[in-house]
Design a protein around this motif. Structure first.
Motif, PDB file in Angstrom:
ATOM      1  N   PRO A   1      -1.131  -6.481   7.051  1.00  0.00           N
ATOM      2  CA  PRO A   1      -0.820  -5.059   7.210  1.00  0.00           C
ATOM      3  C   PRO A   1       0.212  -4.606   6.178  1.00  0.00           C
ATOM      4  N   GLY A   2      -0.015  -3.450   5.624  1.00  0.00           N
ATOM      5  CA  GLY A   2       0.956  -2.887   4.693  1.00  0.00           C
ATOM      6  C   GLY A   2       0.687  -3.235   3.237  1.00  0.00           C
TER       7      GLY A   2
ATOM      8  N   ASN B   1      -1.844  -3.456  -0.186  1.00  0.00           N
ATOM      9  CA  ASN B   1      -3.015  -2.904  -0.832  1.00  0.00           C
ATOM     10  C   ASN B   1      -3.813  -4.006  -1.520  1.00  0.00           C
TER      11      ASN B   1
ATOM     12  N   ASN C   1      -1.814   4.330   1.777  1.00  0.00           N
ATOM     13  CA  ASN C   1      -2.406   4.285   3.109  1.00  0.00           C
ATOM     14  C   ASN C   1      -1.579   3.395   4.025  1.00  0.00           C
ATOM     15  N   PRO C   2      -0.875   3.980   4.951  1.00  0.00           N
ATOM     16  CA  PRO C   2       0.010   3.157   5.773  1.00  0.00           C
ATOM     17  C   PRO C   2      -0.689   2.446   6.916  1.00  0.00           C
ATOM     18  N   ARG C   3      -1.974   2.616   7.036  1.00  0.00           N
ATOM     19  CA  ARG C   3      -2.648   1.970   8.167  1.00  0.00           C
ATOM     20  C   ARG C   3      -3.267   0.646   7.727  1.00  0.00           C
ATOM     21  N   PRO C   4      -3.132  -0.376   8.555  1.00  0.00           N
ATOM     22  CA  PRO C   4      -3.722  -1.664   8.193  1.00  0.00           C
ATOM     23  C   PRO C   4      -5.237  -1.595   8.249  1.00  0.00           C
ATOM     24  N   PHE C   5      -5.871  -2.431   7.460  1.00  0.00           N
ATOM     25  CA  PHE C   5      -7.320  -2.512   7.515  1.00  0.00           C
ATOM     26  C   PHE C   5      -7.671  -3.548   8.565  1.00  0.00           C
ATOM     27  N   PRO C   6      -8.443  -3.156   9.563  1.00  0.00           N
ATOM     28  CA  PRO C   6      -8.696  -4.089  10.658  1.00  0.00           C
ATOM     29  C   PRO C   6      -9.484  -5.306  10.204  1.00  0.00           C
TER      30      PRO C   6
ATOM     31  N   ASP D   1       0.847  -1.172   0.000  1.00  0.00           N
ATOM     32  CA  ASP D   1       0.000   0.000   0.000  1.00  0.00           C
ATOM     33  C   ASP D   1       0.891   1.233   0.000  1.00  0.00           C
TER      34      ASP D   1
ATOM     35  N   LEU E   1      -6.308  -9.120   4.471  1.00  0.00           N
ATOM     36  CA  LEU E   1      -5.155  -8.442   3.887  1.00  0.00           C
ATOM     37  C   LEU E   1      -4.099  -8.195   4.960  1.00  0.00           C
TER      38      LEU E   1
ATOM     39  N   SER F   1      -9.267  -7.985   8.324  1.00  0.00           N
ATOM     40  CA  SER F   1      -9.515  -8.369   6.943  1.00  0.00           C
ATOM     41  C   SER F   1      -8.473  -9.411   6.556  1.00  0.00           C
TER      42      SER F   1
END
Lengths: 418, 206
Positions: free
Chosen positions: B183-184, B186, B172-177, B169, B181, B179
């Motif tokens: 962290p880090g 896209n 957007n450096p924030r992980p999607f909670p 990504d 995916l 999910s």
């Protein structure tokens, strides 16, 4: 063919059949982060009562605003946390104002301004136990309207999984052309300092006026009467606007193609003085009287493939020019406190420099704390606020060359620093 | 866990000691070829796939006709090298001093440790191993002194593994909670392979 050969033949046939029936199977799944459009009727949004809630854990903090003894921390698209920072060693989470679609804020004389999709809200926060919504300026951030339907369009950060090659999103083309308008962009812009621009507002206060910039427009509000903000006019800026930094009577507006300098000596009607267009800057600009400092880095959406700190001479704001560039490792956000410049170097740590002589910044490095991974920082009156994988941390920088850790506020989804 | 494993080992060895005349340790090492049909390409056709395979099985004889143990090996598929390791069983049918029918079953996992991760500024790709199942049948030809034997085995082998291609990504450096995916990232593309092969192996046992 003799009967004695029949078993061998049967074996060969069986093996061939089995081998042919051993077919490999390959399945592909794509998991990707995307922006799902969400359509809203503003009448519904406005009808909902905004009531202050008990403190909530910080999830993905966006803009951090220091106001007196308080820290106001935006939770992108969700609202604003208010923390009592009287003692920076022990900030206390006080309460949370839920504001849908909110990405930015500013405070003027105990009045908090916050965006609520297309509206600007004003809250009286003089008594934290009795925060009141006192004014709603409607339909000012009109870029969020879908003009065909009259609805507000916003984007929800979503993770989807699909097995189709085109990633199965019905609005792929839409997302592609509108990626700069996406919530990810807003989100990162709200998180201050990295990524492409935000389509929602970015706020700053100067000379009794509130300036809110989005991707292409600056909107000016008169806040002489703090509790009664008045929308004056929009000013077209050109595309790719990201940050706004007021200094004295000027506005320094960072876009992803350069830096605009606006004369705000007539606050209601800022006029463009110059555009410094030789850089591709995704990070905010910090400014002192004579120089602007800008970081450029690779690994982000700017694709500029350089990592450096640029010093731009702005003594003549009509003719800014590059004074000197310094090679850096992977600079993200930066902050200026007097003659001390602090640079967040991403995964490499945090650096501090004396910038009294801008021609010898590299020779005047005060500290390089490699353990302090960071993406952004804000020099505040009480502490240096550093945003990184550990959350929102505060450091005592009364001795500028020696940072002393005071506290860290835990964050549910801390930034990932590569 | 360790204690229960120890107890199982003791039981197996105790039972095995009941067959004092039989050698307890059993080894079977084989080399051969795997045959299968590769995945459909863009026009829907598949092609024959032939590749090298080896396995070495080490077990203990816990009953007259039964051996349990572990197996490790190397499977050289056209696209990837996999190290399978498994728990296995071997069973024998027929008189001891003559050619016997030998059956087997191995279940375990294939490791992709021999593959390399590739990482650039923009993304990363890597393999992850998966389930391996292999029933087999064949012939066991003892030598004159019955200390060694020649084996010829026909097996079915199912090997699963996945190739992951992730792009970082950049925005957007924030992980999607909560999910799928990491962290880090896209986006992440998982290509899951389920390779089915017929394996023909020859080898020695002692």
């Amino acid at each position: 063919m003799t009967t004695s050969r029949l078993p061998q033949l049967l074996w060969v046939l069986m093996i061939s059949f089995l081998a042919v029936s051993c077919q490999d199977e390959v399945t592909t799944s794509h998991t990707y982060r995307t922006m799902m459009p969400v359509y809203l009727e503003m009448s519904d949004v406005r009808a909902r009562t905004i009531s202050v809630e008990p403190p909530q854990e910080l999830e993905s903090p966006g803009k951090i605003y220091i106001y007196g003894d308080y820290l106001l921390i935006n939770e992108p698209t969700k609202g604003i946390h208010i923390l009592d920072n009287t003692n920076p060693s022990n900030p206390i989470n006080k309460n949370f104002i839920p504001i849908e679609g909110n990405v930015d804020l500013a405070v003027n004389s105990n009045i908090l301004y916050a965006d609520n999709y297309v509206d600007l809200l004003a809250f009286d926060i003089s008594n934290l136990n009795n925060i009141q919504l006192i004014k709603r300026v409607e339909d000012v951030f009109t870029h969020m309207y879908n003009h065909a339907t009259g609805q507000v369009i916003t984007y929800k950060d979503t993770v989807l999984t699909s097995e189709t090659a085109n990633w199965g999103c019905p609005n792929c083309e839409f997302f592609a052309v509108n990626s700069s308008l996406s919530f990810a962009a807003n989100y990162s812009a709200a998180a201050q300092s990295y990524g492409t621009g935000g389509s929602m507002a970015r706020f700053t206060l100067a000379n009794q006026h509130l300036y809110a910039v989005d991707e292409s427009t600056m909107r000016v509000f008169d806040v002489k009467s703090a509790a009664d903000p008045k929308f004056i006019k929009p000013i077209d800026l050109g595309w790719g606007i990201e940050t706004i930094f007021p200094f004295q009577n000027k506005l320094f507006i960072g876009s992803n193609r350069g830096m605009h300098i606006y004369d705000a000596s007539t606050p209601a009607s800022p006029t463009r003085m110059a555009v410094y267009e030789h850089i591709v800057a995704c990070d905010p600009v910090v400014v002192n009287e004579d120089f602007a400092f800008v970081t450029l880095r690779n690994g982000n959406s700017c694709f500029n493939n350089v990592n450096q700190l640029e010093v731009i001479d702005i003594k003549d704001p009509y003719n800014p020019y590059l004074k000197k560039a310094y090679s850096m490792l992977n600079p993200h956000g930066l902050g200026l406190a007097g003659d001390n410049l602090y640079v967040a170097e991403g995964a490499h740590g945090l650096k501090s420099f004396k910038v009294t002589d801008v021609m010898t910044i590299d020779q005047n490095q005060m500290e390089f704390i490699e353990s302090m991974k960071s993406v952004d920082l804000i020099p505040g009156p009480k502490s240096l606020i550093v945003i990184g994988p550990d959350g929102v941390c505060q450091y005592d920088y009364s001795t500028p060359s020696k940072l002393v850790k005071l506290s860290c506020i835990d964050v549910k989804n801390p930034v990932v620093v590569k | 866990m360790k204690i229960s494993f120890l107890i199982v080992c003791i039981c197996v060895l105790t039972i095995a000691s009941g067959y004092g005349q039989e050698k307890v340790y059993y080894n079977q090492t084989e080399f051969g070829a795997m045959f299968g049909q590769s995945e459909d390409n863009w026009n829907g056709e598949s092609e024959p796939r032939t590749s090298f395979s080896m396995i070495t099985f080490h077990g203990v004889r816990f009953a007259k006709h039964h051996v349990v143990g572990v197996s490790v090996g190397l499977d050289h598929y056209p696209s990837i090298d996999i190290l399978p390791f498994a728990l296995g069983w071997r069973g024998f049918h027929g008189p001891k001093d003559k050619a016997q029918l030998i059956g087997g079953f191995d279940i375990g996992a294939g490791s992709t440790v021999l593959t390399e991760k590739t990482e650039t500024e923009w993304g990363k790709s890597w393999y992850e191993g998966g389930v391996m199942v292999s029933p087999s049948i064949g012939a066991y030809f003892p030598g004159k002194k019955q200390k060694t034997a020649f084996t010829i085995i026909l097996a079915y082998k199912l090997q699963e593994f996945s190739l992951f291609n992730g792009s970082f990504d950049q925005v957007n450096p924030r992980p999607f909670p909560s999910s799928g995916l990491p962290p880090g990232y896209n986006s992440l593309t998982e290509t899951a392979y389920s390779l089915q092969s017929l394996v023909l192996r020859v080898g020695l046992s002692f």
